[in-house]
Design a protein around this motif. Sequence first.
Motif, short mmCIF file in Angstrom:
data_model
loop_
_atom_site.label_atom_id
_atom_site.label_comp_id
_atom_site.label_asym_id
_atom_site.label_seq_id
_atom_site.Cartn_x
_atom_site.Cartn_y
_atom_site.Cartn_z
N HIS A 170 -0.09 10.86 19.65
CA HIS A 170 -1.36 10.93 18.91
C HIS A 170 -2.53 10.80 19.89
O HIS A 170 -2.97 9.70 20.20
N GLY A 171 -3.02 11.94 20.38
CA GLY A 171 -4.18 11.92 21.27
C GLY A 171 -4.00 10.96 22.42
O GLY A 171 -3.00 10.97 23.14
N GLU A 228 -13.82 5.98 19.31
CA GLU A 228 -13.97 5.87 17.85
C GLU A 228 -14.87 4.72 17.46
O GLU A 228 -15.61 4.80 16.47
N ALA A 281 -14.01 7.78 9.55
CA ALA A 281 -12.98 7.79 10.59
C ALA A 281 -12.72 9.21 11.08
O ALA A 281 -12.49 9.42 12.29
N ARG A 282 -12.76 10.17 10.17
CA ARG A 282 -12.57 11.57 10.57
C ARG A 282 -13.68 12.01 11.53
O ARG A 282 -13.41 12.69 12.53
N LYS A 283 -14.90 11.62 11.24
CA LYS A 283 -16.02 11.97 12.12
C LYS A 283 -15.87 11.32 13.49
O LYS A 283 -16.32 11.87 14.50
N ARG A 284 -15.24 10.12 13.51
CA ARG A 284 -15.10 9.39 14.77
C ARG A 284 -13.79 9.71 15.50
O ARG A 284 -13.54 9.13 16.55
N ASP A 285 -12.99 10.57 14.95
CA ASP A 285 -11.67 10.87 15.54
C ASP A 285 -11.83 11.18 17.03
O ASP A 285 -12.53 12.12 17.41
N HIS A 286 -11.14 10.42 17.88
CA HIS A 286 -11.33 10.57 19.32
C HIS A 286 -10.83 11.92 19.83
O HIS A 286 -11.32 12.41 20.86
N ARG A 287 -9.91 12.54 19.10
CA ARG A 287 -9.44 13.86 19.53
C ARG A 287 -10.53 14.90 19.35
O ARG A 287 -10.74 15.76 20.23
N ARG A 288 -11.23 14.84 18.23
CA ARG A 288 -12.33 15.78 17.99
C ARG A 288 -13.48 15.51 18.94
O ARG A 288 -14.03 16.43 19.57
#
Length: 641
Positions: free
Chosen positions: A375-376, A531, A241-248
């Motif tokens: 949140h984003g 995501e 989920a961290r890798k897919r975080d839409h903000r990143r």
Amino acid sequence: MTEIAVSLQDGESKAFPQGSPVAEIVKELLSSKQRKQTVAVRYNGELLDLSSSLGEDGTLEPISVYSETGQEILRHSTAHIMALAVKELYGDAVKVAIGPAIEDGFYYDFDREKPFSPDEFEQIEQKMAEIVNNRLPFHRREMSRDEAIARFEQHGETYKVELLSEMDTNTVSVYSHGSFVDLCRGPHVPDSSWLKVFKLLRVAGSYWRGDEKRQMLTRIYGTAFADKKELQQYLTRLEEARKRDHRRLGRQLGLFTIQDEVGPGLILWQPRGALLRRLIEDFWKDEHYRHGYQLLYTPHIARQDLWKTSGHLDFYGDNMYSAMEIDEVMYQLKPMNCPFHIGIYNADKHSYREFPIRWCELGTVYRYERTGALHGLMRVRGFTQDDAHIFCRPDQLEEEIFNILDFNLHILKTFGFAEYDVFLSTRPKKYVGSDEHWDLSTQALKQALEKKQLQYQIDPGEGVFYGPKIDIKIKDQLGRSWQCSTIQVDFNLPERFRMRYTGEDGGEHQPIMIHRALMGSLERFIGVLIEHYAGAFPLWMAPEQARIMNITDDQGEYCQQVYTQLRQRGIRIEQDVRNEKLNYKIREAQIMKIPYMLIVGQREKEEGTITVRKKDGQNLPPMTPDAFCDLVSAESNPRVA
């Protein structure tokens, strides 16, 4: 001695002395394997600790620690263990607030002069492990509210005192384990030895009771499971989920930005993100036209009196922005599109023959969200609803709801969402309208769901103030649920705005209004899409479908020719003719999740072809630019995606 009859759900029954502890009854009625997994019971519908005593006949349902309810009990108990560990480590320097179980975990809010940081997690976890090994039992006690207030005042727990002071009850329950006492309904695990598999995850700031004018607390999040394998799987999902975080990914792919100079919760769409949004909007509009809808556009502000008539100021005022004065008249930003669509309806007279009337709008609305909740793209202050309102006769209601469901699932499937949960939300405590209208609406929603053969859950009391609703929560690639689609039946606004049509009998009648959103908020839906696909969108949705790159400067002019040719054919293509190594260009294109890389060397230039490389590294045979256009056209039709 008085006896009671205790039955299991399968019908087996046995007599026990009145007042027998649940633990002893469970020992008699359940197998050894069941007993080891039973963390609590439900007796005559009420959740009870194993230490509780039974005083009447009833049916007992064991709660497995692996069940949803069992995991909630496990996590809530772990929150208490974490609070005990914090108090033992930091003493009176910390005050405790609230600590519930939440989806996939738990949290506890603490008031400490120096906020907690993840650097302290190891120390807290070690102390929690000590408590677990000590097998501290959880003790439940009923006491008067005044006694509880005195107890928490004595220990300086002001947050608990505030909660108790506002309770309209004479008796409360508290739980203790070791030196820690907490106000709690329970139930809890029998003792701390059940809580061996846990992990503290992160910290966040949290205002007491969500009020930005109150004390800022530190919230420590954690999770707990019944076995280590489940915890490891969860941590793996968190990392994914961290890798897919839409903000990143939004920053990496150049899709959107949020800047303090503009304001929190307000999205600036960058060129690639704006193109992605346009592709989604164009598809949305085309599909609505195919399904018999007409497109509307409405303003961003309206006179305040409109929101008084609609009831939004009464029921939704806290989420609306302050009024502004224009020409000595008060106006407000719109939180909804509904009254505008009603205004268009009331501009003309209508006959029963016109129905159903289906109007849609991609309408941007503005709602006040607290800073801590932003949140984003998922929670913003200005967003675009994929809004629609259907006006129909009572005899058309069920069929229209069925058609909306059909259309809704088609849209979700096209965007790649095949799994979802459906909820039917019923009348809340605070509502408007007659019970007759509520019953008619709820029944129509229910029958449409059953006609569509959709499994659904009743969500009691969660309807909106003006009517019941169907909510569809989609599941992404990680199995997470997202609230997007909603269908709401409304008798209230047609009555408030005196909407009428001429019926077959020549008399005036009031239409039924259906509010409907398929994606919910365009911003939120795009965040979910980012995501869900980890930024690697299907070809029809990709802002950049292909990138052409040369091997040496000698192919620069040919690259430009192919680029122009493909762009004129409608391919979304960019070019990279920098004086860089080919592998570097390919790597950059892969980072940008571009579906196709078109490589041009001396051979391709001489033969009038391109070498096509997919983002996964697969190379296709050399082909002409026209052949590539045909390939992309065939692959990028959303209706066959």
